[in-house]
Every structure is written in structure tokens, then in C-alpha cells.
Design a protein around this motif. Structure first.
Motif, PDB file in Angstrom:
ATOM      1  N   LYS A 127       0.817  -1.218   0.000  1.00 37.76           N
ATOM      2  CA  LYS A 127       0.000   0.000   0.000  1.00 37.76           C
ATOM      3  C   LYS A 127       0.851   1.270   0.000  1.00 37.76           C
ATOM      4  N   GLU A 128       2.013   1.227   0.625  1.00 44.29           N
ATOM      5  CA  GLU A 128       2.890   2.398   0.610  1.00 44.29           C
ATOM      6  C   GLU A 128       3.428   2.653  -0.797  1.00 44.29           C
ATOM      7  N   VAL A 129       3.785   1.571  -1.502  1.00 40.20           N
ATOM      8  CA  VAL A 129       4.250   1.710  -2.883  1.00 40.20           C
ATOM      9  C   VAL A 129       3.131   2.272  -3.762  1.00 40.20           C
ATOM     10  N   LEU A 130       1.918   1.769  -3.602  1.00 37.90           N
ATOM     11  CA  LEU A 130       0.782   2.266  -4.376  1.00 37.90           C
ATOM     12  C   LEU A 130       0.493   3.724  -4.059  1.00 37.90           C
ATOM     13  N   TYR A 131       0.597   4.097  -2.793  1.00 40.70           N
ATOM     14  CA  TYR A 131       0.359   5.496  -2.405  1.00 40.70           C
ATOM     15  C   TYR A 131       1.323   6.420  -3.138  1.00 40.70           C
ATOM     16  N   ARG A 132       2.594   6.102  -3.107  1.00 39.89           N
ATOM     17  CA  ARG A 132       3.602   6.988  -3.705  1.00 39.89           C
ATOM     18  C   ARG A 132       3.387   7.126  -5.219  1.00 39.89           C
ATOM     19  N   TYR A 133       3.070   6.024  -5.887  1.00 42.96           N
ATOM     20  CA  TYR A 133       2.888   6.085  -7.339  1.00 42.96           C
ATOM     21  C   TYR A 133       1.593   6.806  -7.705  1.00 42.96           C
ATOM     22  N   ASN A 134       0.517   6.563  -6.945  1.00 46.05           N
ATOM     23  CA  ASN A 134      -0.753   7.238  -7.221  1.00 46.05           C
ATOM     24  C   ASN A 134      -0.649   8.746  -7.014  1.00 46.05           C
ATOM     25  N   VAL A 135       0.008   9.160  -5.955  1.00 37.01           N
ATOM     26  CA  VAL A 135       0.087  10.593  -5.674  1.00 37.01           C
ATOM     27  C   VAL A 135       0.972  11.294  -6.695  1.00 37.01           C
ATOM     28  N   ARG A 136       2.052  10.614  -7.154  1.00 31.30           N
ATOM     29  CA  ARG A 136       2.923  11.235  -8.149  1.00 31.30           C
ATOM     30  C   ARG A 136       2.213  11.402  -9.487  1.00 31.30           C
ATOM     31  N   LEU A 137       1.552  10.332  -9.958  1.00 31.66           N
ATOM     32  CA  LEU A 137       0.855  10.415 -11.241  1.00 31.66           C
ATOM     33  C   LEU A 137      -0.399  11.273 -11.122  1.00 31.66           C
ATOM     34  N   GLY A 138      -1.072  11.228  -9.974  1.00 28.13           N
ATOM     35  CA  GLY A 138      -2.267  12.050  -9.778  1.00 28.13           C
ATOM     36  C   GLY A 138      -1.962  13.534  -9.869  1.00 28.13           C
ATOM     37  N   LYS A 139      -0.809  13.952  -9.331  1.00 25.91           N
ATOM     38  CA  LYS A 139      -0.419  15.368  -9.409  1.00 25.91           C
ATOM     39  C   LYS A 139      -0.072  15.755 -10.837  1.00 25.91           C
ATOM     40  N   ARG A 140       0.571  14.861 -11.570  1.00 27.19           N
ATOM     41  CA  ARG A 140       0.929  15.174 -12.957  1.00 27.19           C
ATOM     42  C   ARG A 140      -0.307  15.289 -13.835  1.00 27.19           C
ATOM     43  N   LEU A 141      -1.313  14.449 -13.551  1.00 28.09           N
ATOM     44  CA  LEU A 141      -2.553  14.463 -14.339  1.00 28.09           C
ATOM     45  C   LEU A 141      -3.578  15.445 -13.793  1.00 28.09           C
ATOM     46  N   GLN A 142      -3.302  16.024 -12.608  1.00 26.44           N
ATOM     47  CA  GLN A 142      -4.297  16.848 -11.914  1.00 26.44           C
ATOM     48  C   GLN A 142      -5.582  16.036 -11.736  1.00 26.44           C
ATOM     49  N   SER A 143      -5.412  14.759 -11.377  1.00 29.86           N
ATOM     50  CA  SER A 143      -6.545  13.842 -11.270  1.00 29.86           C
ATOM     51  C   SER A 143      -7.023  13.760  -9.829  1.00 29.86           C
ATOM     52  N   LYS A 144      -8.244  14.262  -9.583  1.00 28.23           N
ATOM     53  CA  LYS A 144      -8.809  14.227  -8.233  1.00 28.23           C
ATOM     54  C   LYS A 144      -9.046  12.794  -7.763  1.00 28.23           C
ATOM     55  N   SER A 145      -9.493  11.928  -8.676  1.00 24.48           N
ATOM     56  CA  SER A 145      -9.811  10.565  -8.257  1.00 24.48           C
ATOM     57  C   SER A 145      -8.544   9.765  -7.945  1.00 24.48           C
ATOM     58  N   LEU A 146      -7.467   9.961  -8.719  1.00 30.74           N
ATOM     59  CA  LEU A 146      -6.218   9.267  -8.408  1.00 30.74           C
ATOM     60  C   LEU A 146      -5.632   9.765  -7.095  1.00 30.74           C
ATOM     61  N   LEU A 147      -5.749  11.065  -6.848  1.00 33.08           N
ATOM     62  CA  LEU A 147      -5.288  11.602  -5.569  1.00 33.08           C
ATOM     63  C   LEU A 147      -6.143  11.093  -4.416  1.00 33.08           C
ATOM     64  N   ALA A 148      -7.446  10.915  -4.684  1.00 32.16           N
ATOM     65  CA  ALA A 148      -8.318  10.328  -3.663  1.00 32.16           C
ATOM     66  C   ALA A 148      -7.904   8.891  -3.378  1.00 32.16           C
ATOM     67  N   GLN A 149      -7.559   8.146  -4.456  1.00 32.08           N
ATOM     68  CA  GLN A 149      -7.075   6.787  -4.272  1.00 32.08           C
ATOM     69  C   GLN A 149      -5.766   6.762  -3.496  1.00 32.08           C
ATOM     70  N   ALA A 150      -4.895   7.763  -3.764  1.00 28.19           N
ATOM     71  CA  ALA A 150      -3.633   7.848  -3.028  1.00 28.19           C
ATOM     72  C   ALA A 150      -3.899   8.043  -1.538  1.00 28.19           C
ATOM     73  N   SER A 151      -4.831   8.933  -1.210  1.00 31.78           N
ATOM     74  CA  SER A 151      -5.188   9.141   0.196  1.00 31.78           C
ATOM     75  C   SER A 151      -5.761   7.874   0.807  1.00 31.78           C
ATOM     76  N   ASP A 152      -6.520   7.151   0.002  1.00 28.68           N
ATOM     77  CA  ASP A 152      -7.089   5.880   0.460  1.00 28.68           C
ATOM     78  C   ASP A 152      -5.974   4.872   0.760  1.00 28.68           C
ATOM     79  N   HIS A 153      -4.981   4.800  -0.129  1.00 32.26           N
ATOM     80  CA  HIS A 153      -3.855   3.892   0.103  1.00 32.26           C
ATOM     81  C   HIS A 153      -3.074   4.289   1.358  1.00 32.26           C
TER      82      HIS A 153
END
Length: 310
Positions: A127-153
Motif C-alpha cells: 500500500k505504501e508503494v501504491l500510495y507513492r505512485y498514485n500521488v505522483r501520477l495524480g499530481k501530474r494528471l491533476q486527477s482528483k480521483s487518483l489523488l483520492a485513491q492515493a489518500s485511500d492507500h
């Protein structure tokens, strides 16, 4: 490049879903076999993550649809609805973990097997690995749902870490005859439930504000837009500027002032130049709606004078 990032976002959403399925089944089965209430509760949390991942996949797919006659501003807000779904599931999971943790205080504790601790540790790492990758790609895409998934992870990391600590302390408590240690996983569960609930409320609040057409109000955030517009030949002043957040992209509404004695065609060309410049300079700008006003120096002089007197 943008299409490549979009594809990576979609692939990551599927990876989130697959890993959530595997973790949910693994934690659930091992939790039952190893008699670990904390790990079973964590498995229930992973099930809610799975549903959240599916909501994100659907939201991203709809959000990428181009504007149409019924949705001239695009479909970006579908992704925000997915974020709200994730937050609702997080709230439900937090309530479930809280209830399960409190109930543990009213039953005779039973120490789980060590395999439960191993499973909890694996869940923390994944889950820590998923968090880091989701938050990095979510910021690049400005994706609210990916950032929400990152917070979930990240919430899952804390949840699994609390389960890990609780399991280890319970085993230690049983081995050395320290009964109160066998209740530490329940106390940790209550803490994690409160943390997850806080994250869920923050995600829902952010998404709801954007759904209600929140605009970028901070002047420092609008200054880059103003500077680029004023560099367009023919623009004499900016009468009004609003930037509406639609998740991955923004919509700009602007009123510009041009010389009053130019032709309608010339005014139209200036408006088109403003639209093209903003879309060229800012990656998040999907569309620009420009209203053209006549520029009257005398009227603006009177307005400044009234402002000084006021």
C-alpha cells in the motif's frame, strides 16, 4: 504526452483494483485462519477500496470523453463524483472498523497466529508503494480521483500498520501473560477509524466544492492568466476573469476590453487570440469563453476617480 499520461492513469486504476482484490482475499482468509480480528477488519477495508477503485476507473473513462451538445463543458466532473464515491466508502469502512474495535473490548481476547503479522506487513509495503505512485501520477494528471485513491492507500498503510502492531503486541501479551496488551489492536483500530474518517471528509469536501463550480479566487493564482492575456495585441484591459475547476482541467471565463472603434471582425480576432494563447500556455485550460467589451478611457477614468473618493 498527455494521452500517454491518461493511459498510465487508467492502467494504474486497474492495478489498484487488482491489488485490492488480492489483498482483500488474502487478509480475509488469513485473518480468519489466524484468528485476527484486526486483519479481518482490514480485509473489510480493502473490499471498500476495491469498490472505490472501480468507481475511479469509471470516473476516469467518462471524464476523458470530449465535450458534446449535452455537456459543452466536458465530462470532467464525472471524476469528482467518483471521488465522492470513494469518500463515502471510506466513511463506511471507518465506521465498521470503529465498531469492530470497540466490540473487541467486550470479548475475551485471543492472540492471533504470527502469519497474520506477516500478512499485515506485506499489506503495509504494497500500500505504501501504491500510495507513492498514485500521488505522483495524480499530481501530474491533476486527477482528483487518483489523488483520492492515493489518500485511500495512505489510510490503508496506517490501518495495516495498526493491525500489525496490534497483532504483535497481542502475541507478546499472551506469551508473557500480560492481558492488557491483547487489547492494543482494538485501541489502534479506533485511532485508525478516526484518521480514515478525517481523510474521507476532506476528500468529499474538496470534490463537492468543485462540483458546485468553485472558482480560483486567489489573486496570485489568477495573475499568470492576466499577464498572458494582456500580452495579446489589441487587449486594452481585463474587465472580469473567472477560472472554474473541473478536476483534471479548468474552464476560463473572461471579459476583455478592446478599442471601441474597431470592427466586429477585429474584436473577434482578438478574442480568438486570447483563447488560443491561454490554451497554449496553460496545460489545464480546456476551453476559454471570451466576452468583448468596448474600451472607453473616459469611463474608466471616472471609475478610478469614484474609487479614490470611496
Amino acid at each position: 504526452m498527455t494521452n500517454q499520461l491518461d493511459r498510465r492513469g487508467s492502467v494504474l486504476s486497474y492495478v489498484n483494483a487488482v491489488l485490492n482484490v488480492l489483498l482483500a482475499f488474502a487478509k480475509g482468509i488469513i485473518g480468519i485462519m489466524a484468528h485476527s480480528e484486526a486483519l479481518i477488519a482490514d480485509a473489510v477495508h480493502s473490499v471498500s477500496d476495491l469498490i472505490g477503485s472501480v468507481a475511479v476507473i469509471v470516473g476516469l473513462r467518462i471524464a476523458r470523453k470530449p465535450p458534446d451538445e449535452d455537456h459543452p463543458y466536458g465530462h470532467g466532473k464525472a471524476e469528482l463524483i467518483a471521488s465522492i464515491c470513494v469518500s463515502v466508502l471510506l466513511i463506511a469502512a471507518a465506521i465498521e472498523v470503529f465498531y469492530s474495535s470497540v466490540s473487541s473490548f467486550f470479548h475475551s481476547p485471543r492472540a492471533p497466529e504470527w502469519v497474520a503479522a506477516v500478512m499485515a506487513f506485506i499489506a503495509v509495503v504494497v500500500k505504501e508503494v501504491l500510495y507513492r505512485y498514485n500521488v505522483r501520477l495524480g499530481k501530474r494528471l491533476q486527477s482528483k480521483s487518483l489523488l483520492a485513491q492515493a489518500s485511500d492507500h495512505r489510510a490503508d498503510v496506517y490501518s495495516s500498520l495498526a493491525a500489525l502492531i496490534g497483532i504483535v503486541l497481542a502475541v507478546v501479551g499472551q506469551r508473557f501473560g500480560i492481558r492488557w496488551l491483547m487489547y492494543t489492536d482494538a485501541a489502534a483500530g479506533i485511532f485508525v477509524a478516526a484518521l480514515v474518517l478525517k481523510m474521507a471528509i476532506e476528500i468529499a469536501k474538496e470534490a463537492l466544492e468543485i462540483l458546485m463550480d468553485r472558482v480560483v479566487l486567489a489573486e496570485e493564482a489568477l495573475q499568470p492568466y492576466r499577464r498572458e492575456v494582456m500580452r495579446v495585441p489589441g487587449v486594452r484591459a481585463i474587465d472580469d476573469l473567472r477560472v472554474r475547476d473541473h478536476g483534471q482541467y479548468v474552464i476560463v471565463d473572461i471579459e476583455i476590453a478592446v478599442d471601441a472603434d474597431i470592427t466586429v471582425l477585429a474584436g473577434h480576432d482578438i478574442a480568438a487570440a486570447v483563447r488560443d494563447r491561454l490554451r497554449e500556455k496553460f496545460d489545464r485550460v480546456q476551453d476559454v469563453f471570451v466576452h468583448v467589451n468596448p474600451f472607453d478611457p473616459r469611463e474608466r477614468h471616472h471609475d478610478r476617480e469614484r474609487g479614490r473618493r470611496g
